[in-house]
Design an enzyme around this catalytic site. Structure first.
Site, PDB file in Angstrom:
ATOM      1  N   ASP A  96       0.827  -1.205   0.000  1.00  0.00           N
ATOM      2  CA  ASP A  96       0.000   0.000   0.000  1.00  0.00           C
ATOM      3  C   ASP A  96       0.865   1.261   0.000  1.00  0.00           C
ATOM      4  OD1 ASP A  96      -2.328   1.819   0.784  1.00  0.00           O
ATOM      5  OD2 ASP A  96      -3.268  -0.138   0.783  1.00  0.00           O
ATOM      6  N   HIS A 142      -3.880   4.923   4.177  1.00  0.00           N
ATOM      7  CA  HIS A 142      -4.623   3.737   3.749  1.00  0.00           C
ATOM      8  C   HIS A 142      -3.989   2.429   4.235  1.00  0.00           C
ATOM      9  CE1 HIS A 142      -6.372   0.885   0.748  1.00  0.00           C
ATOM     10  NE2 HIS A 142      -7.437   1.626   0.964  1.00  0.00           N
ATOM     11  N   SER A 316     -12.067  -1.433   0.227  1.00  0.00           N
ATOM     12  CA  SER A 316     -10.717  -1.942   0.445  1.00  0.00           C
ATOM     13  C   SER A 316     -10.552  -2.633   1.776  1.00  0.00           C
ATOM     14  CB  SER A 316      -9.685  -0.822   0.321  1.00  0.00           C
ATOM     15  OG  SER A 316      -9.853   0.121   1.339  1.00  0.00           O
TER      16      SER A 316
END
Length: 666
Positions: A96, A142, A316
């Site tokens: 990520d 994230h 996600s």
């Protein structure tokens, strides 16, 4: 490197704008080593970036407090925990935008040796530290949020507990800069003998018109991972299915989610409805929860600057939830191959309350949907099945060249091909791929479907109204999991149908059917298990008194796992029952007060003694103290506000007795 939507990566609802790279890169040579092979990474100022608008999502709150579970049916994590599975010994990394490794809810599970990270790397800056790049807008949160879903530490009173709260966690910083094929390959190949699971929630742009997938190096990294990773058992790649539903996108146009090497995870809302942003395609294997940004129940997970958040919305989060459950399964059975896990995930997924009009039963008797795969993943079923699973026989592949000369598509084209020769090597199917080359005047108007000899029809790609491309599909491979466990013998039928303008034209130049599976009769394995698991003895009222070997007798029924307040107890070599936990426990591994694995609401779990402690009578709990302090603060502030509002009136009306006029200085 090719990106989603031309040069961008994965779309999410209300996603953040693409942050600038940490540093501009002029022409340079940065050699990296993967699996003993040198890869030379050339970059320049014009190199394109992968989009940082990834597939978002939330999940139900996974803490040790069962009262925080607001979704029914849930993912049954507590049952897996009650069996003692917490991810111990499993290593997982999140691919990520970085990982806040010193977050107090992650630091204890962040894996290092001698100060060196063992499951982390920063491929954007070429150093071992995956710490995210901080900025005024702080958009690189994230990866940290996804990591908390998997491996946040339990019982520390911070954000919550990850699904696999004793697993080791690492992070790869790769999305915050120029991301090319080599970068993806490096990330996918990081420490494959040490890392068990790679979790990713990104991919090509979900704009409804992009058809894109991994490059040559990344594709090779996937294959090398499943062949060589984990000592030959195969690396596990968990992937979010995509968030382009509002753009009518289809995840079979995403070469990451439709790879046979990845587990594609879809999303569902708490009430069983499909989120508008979720994509559909037959590559989706399983589903976990997600939400809208306005949903009452949101995810609680780790966030930047040592904080917690309940704003991790979209799809996600679905992939990390599944990754955490796979970690529990690997703890239950470390010998599972990458294909074993896909078999187990299918068997542990249930249609439950998931709402869709396309639920259908395939030729092997399994219910499946283009929106949810085989249904909601159940952690209790997954670890139970994993603990007794015997390895699947080797993978077999059989390919059939279905056409010899080009065919005009027109309004509809049907191609049939006989795959009977494949039944000599494949008795039970796993993945089915359709490799196509075709031209078409408006690609998005073309709907493609495949039907098996056993009568199952899988829609490979749906109508995509935003896809106006005239490029057609150039050697593109679609994939379906909907024929799982079917016998491939017989006639397969491909249908291409124009759903747009009648003037659309095109030509199919190549159609290759790739069948993957095993020579084992997998439905027979399933039937044998069912035959031994039925009730062996019933009383006069029909209640079961004795179940088969792998089931537990509970209140007259046979269960595959025991519910909270109960634990699995072997009454004899062949009889298993759900026995009561100690009254102080919510889930447990035995009948004593020191056998607790989680506690009822209002109790505190003691890690060392495995007991549940109730706050002493008259002694407020920390939560009670916080509530009391908050109440006092509100009252005090309210009094000040009220005084400020009333002061002018009071001064005018009641000046002599209560409010003497203050002297003003000139």
């Amino acid at each position: 490197m090719r990106g989603r939507g031309g040069d961008q990566r994965a779309n999410e609802p209300a996603g953040p704008a693409l942050p600038a790279p940490r540093k501009a890169q002029s022409s340079s040579l940065c050699p990296q080593v993967m699996e003993g092979e040198p890869f030379h990474h050339f970059s320049h100022r014009g190199s394109r970036q992968r989009a940082l608008s990834r597939h978002w999502g939330w999940h139900m709150r996974l803490t040790r407090d069962p009262q925080n579970n607001d979704v029914h049916p849930d993912l049954n994590i507590l049952t897996a925990w009650s069996r003692g599975y917490t991810g111990l010994g499993v290593v997982l990394t999140v691919l990520d935008d970085g990982l806040e490794k010193d977050h107090p809810d992650l630091a204890a599970n962040y894996v290092t040796k001698g100060g060196d990270p063992l499951a982390s790397y920063d491929f954007n800056s070429n150093d071992p530290d995956p710490q995210p790049r901080y900025s005024d807008s702080d958009k690189n949160w994230h990866g940290t949020r996804c990591a908390g879903e998997v491996a946040a530490v339990a019982n520390n009173g911070i954000c919550g507990a990850g699904v696999a709260y004793n697993a080791k966690i690492g992070g790869v910083r790769m999305l915050d800069g120029s991301i090319m094929d080599i970068v993806e390959a490096q990330a996918l190949s990081l420490q494959p003998q040490y890392i068990h699971i790679y979790s990713a929630s990104w991919g090509p742009e979900d704009d409804g018109r992009t058809v894109d997938g991994p490059g040559v190096l990344a594709e090779a990294a996937f294959h090398r991972g499943v062949v060589q990773g984990r000592g030959g058992l195969g690396s596990i790649f968990i992937w979010a299915s995509g968030n382009g539903g509002t753009n009518y996108d289809n995840c079979n146009c995403d070469g990451y989610t439709n790879s046979i090497y990845t587990v594609s995870v879809g999303s569902v809302l708490g009430d069983g409805q499909r989120p508008r942003y979720s994509e559909s395609c037959p590559a989706i294997l399983t589903t976990t929860y997600s939400s809208r940004t306005t949903s009452k129940v949101q995810i609680v997970t780790t966030d930047l600057h040592h904080r917690c958040t309940d704003k991790h919305t979209g799809t996600s989060a679905s992939a990390p939830l599944a990754a955490g459950m796979v970690a529990l399964a690997l703890e239950a059975n470390p010998a599972l191959t990458w294909r074993d896990l896909q078999h187990l995930i299918i068997r542990a997924s249930r249609p439950a309350h998931l709402q869709a009009e396309d639920w259908a039963e395939n030729g092997a008797g399994r219910r499946v949907s283009h929106y949810y795969g085989y249904g909601l993943l159940d952690a209790g079923l997954l670890v139970q099945a994993a603990s007794t699973w015997t390895g699947t026989r080797p993978q077999e592949k059989c390919s059939v060249q279905a056409i010899q000369v080009p065919r005009d598509i027109g309004s509809r084209l049907t191609i049939s091909t006989d795959a009977s020769s494949c039944s000599k090597s494949i008795r039970s199917l796993e993945h089915v791929q359709v490799q196509l080359s075709l031209s078409y005047s408006r690609r998005g108007d073309l709907v493609v479907a495949l039907s098996s000899p056993m009568g199952t029809t899988s829609t490979l790609v749906t109508l995509r109204p935003y896809d106006t491309s005239q490029d057609g599909y150039k050697d593109w491979t679609f994939m379906s999991t909907h024929f799982w466990d079917e016998n491939p013998k017989g006639i397969w039928t491909l249908q291409l149908e124009n759903r747009g303008d009648a003037q659309n034209t095109g030509q199919l130049t190549s159609f290759i059917l790739h069948l993957h599976g095993t020579d084992e009769d997998m439905p027979a394995r399933r039937s044998a298990a069912t035959a031994t698991d039925e009730c062996l003895r019933r009383d006069e009222q029909g209640a079961c008194q004795d179940c088969g070997r792998s089931l537990y007798t509970h209140h007259g029924s046979c269960l595959s796992y025991c519910p909270p307040r109960y634990y699995g107890h072997a009454r004899s070599a062949t009889a298993h029952i759900c026995a009561s936990c100690h009254p102080s426990c919510y889930t447990c591994q035995g009948a004593s007060a020191n056998n607790c694995t989680s506690c009822p609401s209002g109790h505190t779990f003691q890690d060392i003694t495995h007991t549940c402690q109730h706050p002493a009578e008259g002694s407020p709990s920390p939560a009670g103290l916080r509530r009391g302090l908050l109440l006092l603060t509100v009252l005090a502030c309210g009094s000040l506000v009220l005084a400020a509002v009333l002061y002018p009136t009071c001064r005018t009306l009641l000046r002599p007795p209560c409010c003497p006029r203050a002297r003003r200085t000139q």
